[in-house]
Scaffold this motif. Structure first.
Motif, PDB file in Angstrom:
ATOM      1  N   THR A  52       0.869  -1.173   0.000  1.00 36.50           N
ATOM      2  CA  THR A  52       0.000   0.000   0.000  1.00 36.50           C
ATOM      3  C   THR A  52       0.908   1.226   0.000  1.00 36.50           C
ATOM      4  OG1 THR A  52      -1.710  -1.150   1.264  1.00 36.50           O
ATOM      5  CG2 THR A  52      -1.839   1.244   1.177  1.00 36.50           C
ATOM      6  N   LEU A  53       0.891   1.956  -1.085  1.00 36.85           N
ATOM      7  CA  LEU A  53       1.756   3.116  -1.239  1.00 36.85           C
ATOM      8  C   LEU A  53       0.963   4.392  -1.018  1.00 36.85           C
ATOM      9  CD1 LEU A  53       4.400   4.543  -2.101  1.00 36.85           C
ATOM     10  CD2 LEU A  53       3.624   4.306  -4.488  1.00 36.85           C
ATOM     11  N   LYS A  54       1.437   5.218  -0.111  1.00 34.03           N
ATOM     12  CA  LYS A  54       0.864   6.543   0.099  1.00 34.03           C
ATOM     13  C   LYS A  54       1.916   7.580  -0.287  1.00 34.03           C
ATOM     14  CE  LYS A  54      -1.362   7.640   3.935  1.00 34.03           C
ATOM     15  NZ  LYS A  54      -2.701   8.104   3.508  1.00 34.03           N
ATOM     16  N   LEU A  55       1.568   8.461  -1.189  1.00 34.19           N
ATOM     17  CA  LEU A  55       2.456   9.552  -1.578  1.00 34.19           C
ATOM     18  C   LEU A  55       1.914  10.846  -0.977  1.00 34.19           C
ATOM     19  CD1 LEU A  55       4.991  10.306  -3.248  1.00 34.19           C
ATOM     20  CD2 LEU A  55       3.425  10.854  -5.143  1.00 34.19           C
ATOM     21  N   ILE A  56       2.797  11.635  -0.376  1.00 31.03           N
ATOM     22  CA  ILE A  56       2.420  12.866   0.319  1.00 31.03           C
ATOM     23  C   ILE A  56       3.255  14.009  -0.227  1.00 31.03           C
ATOM     24  CG2 ILE A  56       2.176  13.963   2.582  1.00 31.03           C
ATOM     25  CD1 ILE A  56       2.825  10.747   3.415  1.00 31.03           C
ATOM     26  N   ASN A  57       2.588  15.129  -0.506  1.00 30.92           N
ATOM     27  CA  ASN A  57       3.314  16.299  -0.998  1.00 30.92           C
ATOM     28  C   ASN A  57       2.463  17.547  -0.749  1.00 30.92           C
ATOM     29  OD1 ASN A  57       5.138  18.002  -2.189  1.00 30.92           O
ATOM     30  ND2 ASN A  57       5.176  16.952  -4.189  1.00 30.92           N
ATOM     31  N   ASP A  58       3.023  18.496  -0.025  1.00 29.37           N
ATOM     32  CA  ASP A  58       2.365  19.775   0.202  1.00 29.37           C
ATOM     33  C   ASP A  58       0.979  19.611   0.816  1.00 29.37           C
ATOM     34  OD1 ASP A  58       2.120  22.558   0.172  1.00 29.37           O
ATOM     35  OD2 ASP A  58       1.188  22.574  -1.820  1.00 29.37           O
ATOM     36  N   GLY A  59       0.861  18.726   1.810  1.00 31.88           N
ATOM     37  CA  GLY A  59      -0.403  18.542   2.507  1.00 31.88           C
ATOM     38  C   GLY A  59      -1.416  17.705   1.760  1.00 31.88           C
ATOM     39  N   ARG A  60      -1.055  17.224   0.591  1.00 32.51           N
ATOM     40  CA  ARG A  60      -1.948  16.364  -0.193  1.00 32.51           C
ATOM     41  C   ARG A  60      -1.416  14.928  -0.130  1.00 32.51           C
ATOM     42  NH1 ARG A  60      -1.357  21.231  -2.826  1.00 32.51           N
ATOM     43  NH2 ARG A  60      -3.306  22.263  -3.446  1.00 32.51           N
ATOM     44  N   HIS A  61      -2.338  13.972  -0.189  1.00 33.87           N
ATOM     45  CA  HIS A  61      -1.885  12.580  -0.159  1.00 33.87           C
ATOM     46  C   HIS A  61      -2.889  11.686  -0.873  1.00 33.87           C
ATOM     47  CE1 HIS A  61      -4.723  11.352   3.107  1.00 33.87           C
ATOM     48  NE2 HIS A  61      -4.605  12.631   3.458  1.00 33.87           N
ATOM     49  N   ALA A  62      -2.374  10.592  -1.410  1.00 33.78           N
ATOM     50  CA  ALA A  62      -3.214   9.609  -2.102  1.00 33.78           C
ATOM     51  C   ALA A  62      -2.599   8.233  -1.903  1.00 33.78           C
ATOM     52  CB  ALA A  62      -3.325   9.937  -3.591  1.00 33.78           C
ATOM     53  N   ASP A  63      -3.459   7.209  -1.961  1.00 37.14           N
ATOM     54  CA  ASP A  63      -3.035   5.837  -1.701  1.00 37.14           C
ATOM     55  C   ASP A  63      -3.298   4.946  -2.908  1.00 37.14           C
ATOM     56  OD1 ASP A  63      -4.103   7.162   0.857  1.00 37.14           O
ATOM     57  OD2 ASP A  63      -2.887   5.530   1.644  1.00 37.14           O
ATOM     58  N   LEU A  64      -2.499   3.892  -3.008  1.00 39.51           N
ATOM     59  CA  LEU A  64      -2.656   2.940  -4.098  1.00 39.51           C
ATOM     60  C   LEU A  64      -2.237   1.557  -3.612  1.00 39.51           C
ATOM     61  CD1 LEU A  64      -3.256   2.657  -7.201  1.00 39.51           C
ATOM     62  CD2 LEU A  64      -0.778   2.853  -7.528  1.00 39.51           C
ATOM     63  N   GLY A  65      -3.053   0.540  -3.904  1.00 37.58           N
ATOM     64  CA  GLY A  65      -2.710  -0.840  -3.587  1.00 37.58           C
ATOM     65  C   GLY A  65      -2.005  -1.495  -4.760  1.00 37.58           C
ATOM     66  N   ILE A  66      -0.969  -2.272  -4.461  1.00 36.72           N
ATOM     67  CA  ILE A  66      -0.156  -2.913  -5.503  1.00 36.72           C
ATOM     68  C   ILE A  66       0.026  -4.384  -5.151  1.00 36.72           C
ATOM     69  CG2 ILE A  66       2.083  -2.957  -6.667  1.00 36.72           C
ATOM     70  CD1 ILE A  66       2.384   0.017  -5.829  1.00 36.72           C
ATOM     71  N   THR A  67      -0.347  -5.262  -6.056  1.00 40.33           N
ATOM     72  CA  THR A  67      -0.128  -6.692  -5.855  1.00 40.33           C
ATOM     73  C   THR A  67       1.275  -7.052  -6.326  1.00 40.33           C
ATOM     74  OG1 THR A  67      -2.475  -7.181  -6.160  1.00 40.33           O
ATOM     75  CG2 THR A  67      -0.923  -9.010  -6.438  1.00 40.33           C
ATOM     76  N   LEU A  68       2.006  -7.776  -5.495  1.00 37.72           N
ATOM     77  CA  LEU A  68       3.384  -8.146  -5.830  1.00 37.72           C
ATOM     78  C   LEU A  68       3.428  -9.523  -6.494  1.00 37.72           C
ATOM     79  CD1 LEU A  68       5.245  -6.952  -2.610  1.00 37.72           C
ATOM     80  CD2 LEU A  68       4.996  -5.751  -4.791  1.00 37.72           C
ATOM     81  N   ALA A  69       4.408  -9.674  -7.371  1.00 36.46           N
ATOM     82  CA  ALA A  69       4.562 -10.931  -8.106  1.00 36.46           C
ATOM     83  C   ALA A  69       5.634 -11.830  -7.511  1.00 36.46           C
ATOM     84  CB  ALA A  69       4.911 -10.630  -9.566  1.00 36.46           C
ATOM     85  N   GLY A  70       6.477 -11.274  -6.634  1.00 32.78           N
ATOM     86  CA  GLY A  70       7.564 -12.052  -6.072  1.00 32.78           C
ATOM     87  C   GLY A  70       8.805 -12.060  -6.942  1.00 32.78           C
ATOM     88  N   GLU A  71       8.777 -11.289  -8.029  1.00 32.00           N
ATOM     89  CA  GLU A  71       9.944 -11.135  -8.904  1.00 32.00           C
ATOM     90  C   GLU A  71      10.463  -9.711  -8.748  1.00 32.00           C
ATOM     91  OE1 GLU A  71       8.903 -12.157 -12.874  1.00 32.00           O
ATOM     92  OE2 GLU A  71       7.890 -14.020 -12.296  1.00 32.00           O
TER      93      GLU A  71
END
Length: 438
Positions: A52-71
């Protein structure tokens, strides 16, 4: 852990300027077995990992789920694609006034590596215990890992092994006994004893039903029934946001207008549990006493509530619900339950609970499975499904006589998306009066 660390190191190099990140990690390697008519009907393994990646910049933020492949290369590319997607999204969002970041570079590592039982041993124990019985059940076991890292240098890792066997025994008349056996270490003798208790209850279900009129009755609530009551209380009951906005079912407890029995002490016991010692918001989590001897003692506070109401966060989850709740044990011995109950109801399970009056912490729900009428300390007959309607301040307050010395560990059986790490460690409760309405 090494794969997660490698992705964190890559992300540290990939962010630019004033960008910050939170990176959550979850994986499991699970064994699943489904039983029907006491035979294995389906068996398999699931291995999965996600970010689960959350990016934050200048008081703004958004999240994204990422499925991993193991590679490694493919996972880095997926993370890079996710980072770019969030960079394009952030300028479209408003600033969040309740964003409260933790800039401390804390470190946390906990690995509970108790050896899990061999599946052959589990199957042998279940087969032996269920001989001649119609059993339906679901067994799940394996290690679960959780991780967290931030651009501020925080890093948390948690891994715990666990198993959960959730099962029901069915009588020929269609009635059933529901039970479970869960924990870190499979004990064949302990499982056999737990199963034998369910078998004995199954025998009583063959007797004619005892008619019961609406009214007030002495009752014993087994740990599984207590879990249903506790679980609905946790729907905002201990939430700092709900308490501050007057929406908690325990509002009167926290206001000092009501109290529970001095026997009741409840805590969020993260240490030693299956739950990780850090939140997805980047804060360490510790043990929190929520109710101490019947009085409100603490709240679950996430960073947003801390920012909005001027509080100090204790690493609570986004919904501010406990994930490792414990209720202190009492002194009632397991062997003395029926004797102390005398005449009344033995309630193994409850279901369909909801609030009939939330501000008064009044609950309504149904008895389910293995509810028995007891006379003079002996089970006499099963009781048909009944509805109860009563207050937490009565059941766990003035009417609470005793809590059992033995407690049962009840793990979440949820596998929606992934296995759940939530747990409740609860005693049974003997109450002087439970109100049945129909």
């Amino acid at each position: 852990m090494n794969n997660f660390k490698a992705l964190v190191q890559w992300l540290q190099q990939a962010i630019t300027g004033s960008e910050q990140f939170h990176l959550g990690y979850a994986d499991e390697s699970s064994e699943f077995v489904r039983f029907n008519h006491a035979k294995v009907r389906q068996a398999g393994q699931v291995q999965q990992a996600s970010l689960t990646l959350k990016l934050i910049n200048d008081g703004r933020h958004a999240d994204l789920g990422i499925t991993l492949a193991g590679e490694p290369e493919l996972d880095r590319q997926r993370l890079a694609d996710g980072l770019q997607q969030l960079r394009e999204t952030l300028p479209l969002l408003p600033q969040d006034p309740y964003l409260l970041l933790n800039h401390n570079a804390w470190q946390s590592s906990n690995e509970q590596a108790q050896p899990l039982p061999e599946l052959t041993q589990v199957l042998e124990d279940i087969s032996q215990a269920a001989d001649g019985v119609d059993l339906v059940g679901f067994y799940a076991a394996g290690p679960i890992s959780r991780g967290f890292a931030s651009s501020s240098g925080a890093f948390g890792w948690h891994q715990a092994n666990s198993f959960n066997f959730d099962f029901s025994l069915f009588h020929a008349n269609g009635e059933a006994v529901k039970a479970s056996y869960a924990g870190h270490t499979w004990d064949s003798a302990e499982f056999a004893a737990r199963f034998q208790q369910a078998r004995e209850q199954l025998e009583y279900l063959g007797r004619p039903l005892h008619p019961l009129a609406p009214g007030q009755y002495r009752a014993y609530l087994a740990p599984a029934a207590m879990e249903e009551i506790i679980s609905i209380i946790t729907w905002g009951g201990f939430s700092a946001q709900a308490i501050a906005s007057k929406g908690s079912s325990l509002q009167k407890l926290y206001a000092g207008e009501q109290s529970l029995s001095p026997l009741v002490t409840v805590s969020e016991q993260i240490s030693g549990s299956l739950s990780e010692g850090f939140s997805g918001e980047g804060y360490p989590r510790g043990d929190v006493t929520l109710i101490n001897a019947g009085k409100a003692a603490g709240e679950l506070i996430n960073s947003r509530s801390a920012a909005e109401y001027g509080l100090s966060t204790n690493g609570a989850s986004s919904d501010e619900s406990p994930s490792a709740l414990q209720m202190a044990a009492g002194s009632l011995a397991q062997a003395e339950i029926l004797k102390q109950l005398g005449t009344g109801l033995y309630i193994s399970n409850l279901w369909y609970l909801n609030y009939s009056d939330l501000p008064a912490a009044r609950l309504t729900g149904m008895t389910r499975f293995a509810t028995f009428w007891v006379e003079d300390g002996e089970i006499k007959a099963p009781v048909s499904t009944m509805r109860f309607d009563d207050s937490v301040y009565s059941l766990l307050g003035a009417q609470l006589e005793a809590l059992t010395a033995e407690r049962e560990l009840l793990l979440s059986a949820s596998t929606y998306g992934q296995r759940n790490t939530s747990s409740n460690l609860l005693p049974g409760a003997l109450v002087n009066r439970l109100t049945l309405t129909l």
